[in-house]
Design a protein around this motif. Structure first.
Motif, mmCIF file in Angstrom:
data_model
loop_
_atom_site.group_PDB
_atom_site.id
_atom_site.type_symbol
_atom_site.label_atom_id
_atom_site.label_comp_id
_atom_site.label_asym_id
_atom_site.label_seq_id
_atom_site.Cartn_x
_atom_site.Cartn_y
_atom_site.Cartn_z
ATOM 1 N N TYR A 1 -9.699 2.491 2.617
ATOM 2 C CA TYR A 1 -8.340 1.949 2.754
ATOM 3 C C TYR A 1 -7.942 1.232 1.471
ATOM 4 O O TYR A 1 -8.742 0.484 0.885
ATOM 5 C CB TYR A 1 -8.279 0.932 3.888
ATOM 6 N N GLU A 2 -6.707 1.413 1.063
ATOM 7 C CA GLU A 2 -6.184 0.695 -0.103
ATOM 8 C C GLU A 2 -6.190 -0.816 0.147
ATOM 9 O O GLU A 2 -6.427 -1.604 -0.767
ATOM 10 C CB GLU A 2 -4.762 1.183 -0.407
ATOM 11 N N CYS A 3 -5.944 -1.234 1.375
ATOM 12 C CA CYS A 3 -5.885 -2.664 1.695
ATOM 13 C C CYS A 3 -7.259 -3.275 1.946
ATOM 14 O O CYS A 3 -7.351 -4.470 2.220
ATOM 15 C CB CYS A 3 -5.004 -2.901 2.918
ATOM 16 N N THR B 1 0.836 -1.202 0.000
ATOM 17 C CA THR B 1 0.000 0.000 0.000
ATOM 18 C C THR B 1 0.870 1.251 0.000
ATOM 19 O O THR B 1 2.015 1.225 0.454
ATOM 20 C CB THR B 1 -0.911 0.036 1.247
ATOM 21 N N GLU C 1 -1.515 1.733 7.271
ATOM 22 C CA GLU C 1 -2.967 1.914 7.240
ATOM 23 C C GLU C 1 -3.707 1.472 8.504
ATOM 24 O O GLU C 1 -4.650 2.128 8.905
ATOM 25 C CB GLU C 1 -3.571 1.206 6.028
#
Length: 162
Positions: free
Chosen positions: A115-117, A80, A85
């Motif tokens: 969140y990117e994750c 990420t 995060e």
């Protein structure tokens, strides 16, 4: 608009205390690469999977047969832009009696779709809670990551992506 934290629920026929005990056996359902204590209030432990994901947790609340809360003290994701995060998130295990079954509600406060994750983490947690932790609770044997061995397809892909 309220942020949508990730949550998943499971029902089992075991007692709330059996569910509580299984949650605290983190090596039995999440990863064999957990280092540190996982069974007492204020215990701190680390999770590590290759150079893909590392996190440090602190148990901030523990009510036998009812609740466990972890605070993410630190976190690192290789995949990420924001490597940290999860930092500051709370991971909550709420245990309640529902008729003749025990309900476990797992929630990561702060794990939100922004969140990117999010998708990878949602899929991983769903697998760990719905499959591995459920199995540990109901059969006494979970399916945690082995040392250096990912459990989910997403983890396998992340581990091979260089």
């Amino acid at each position: 608009m309220q942020k949508q934290n990730f949550s998943t629920v499971l029902l089992v026929s075991q007692t709330p205390q059996q569910v509580f005990d299984a949650i605290n056996n983190v090596r039995g359902w999440w990863s064999e690469e957990i280092e540190g204590g996982t069974t007492a209030l204020h215990d701190e432990f680390t999770y590590h999977y290759e150079d893909v994901h590392r996190s440090k947790m602190k148990i901030t609340e523990m009510i036998p047969g009812k609740k466990v809360v972890w605070l993410v003290l630190d976190n690192y994701f290789k995949f990420t832009k924001d490597k940290h995060e999860w930092k500051g998130n709370e991971i909550v295990f709420d245990i309640t009696q529902k008729d003749d079954q025990t309900q476990l509600r797992f929630t990561q406060l702060g794990l939100v779709p922004e969140y990117e994750c999010y998708n990878i983490c949602r899929n991983a947690w769903s697998n760990y809670i719905q499959n591995s932790l459920r199995s540990l609770i109901t059969t006494g044997k979970g399916q945690p990551n082995g040392k250096g061995k990912p459990q989910t397809d997403a983890e396998r892909k992340l581990g091979t992506a260089k």
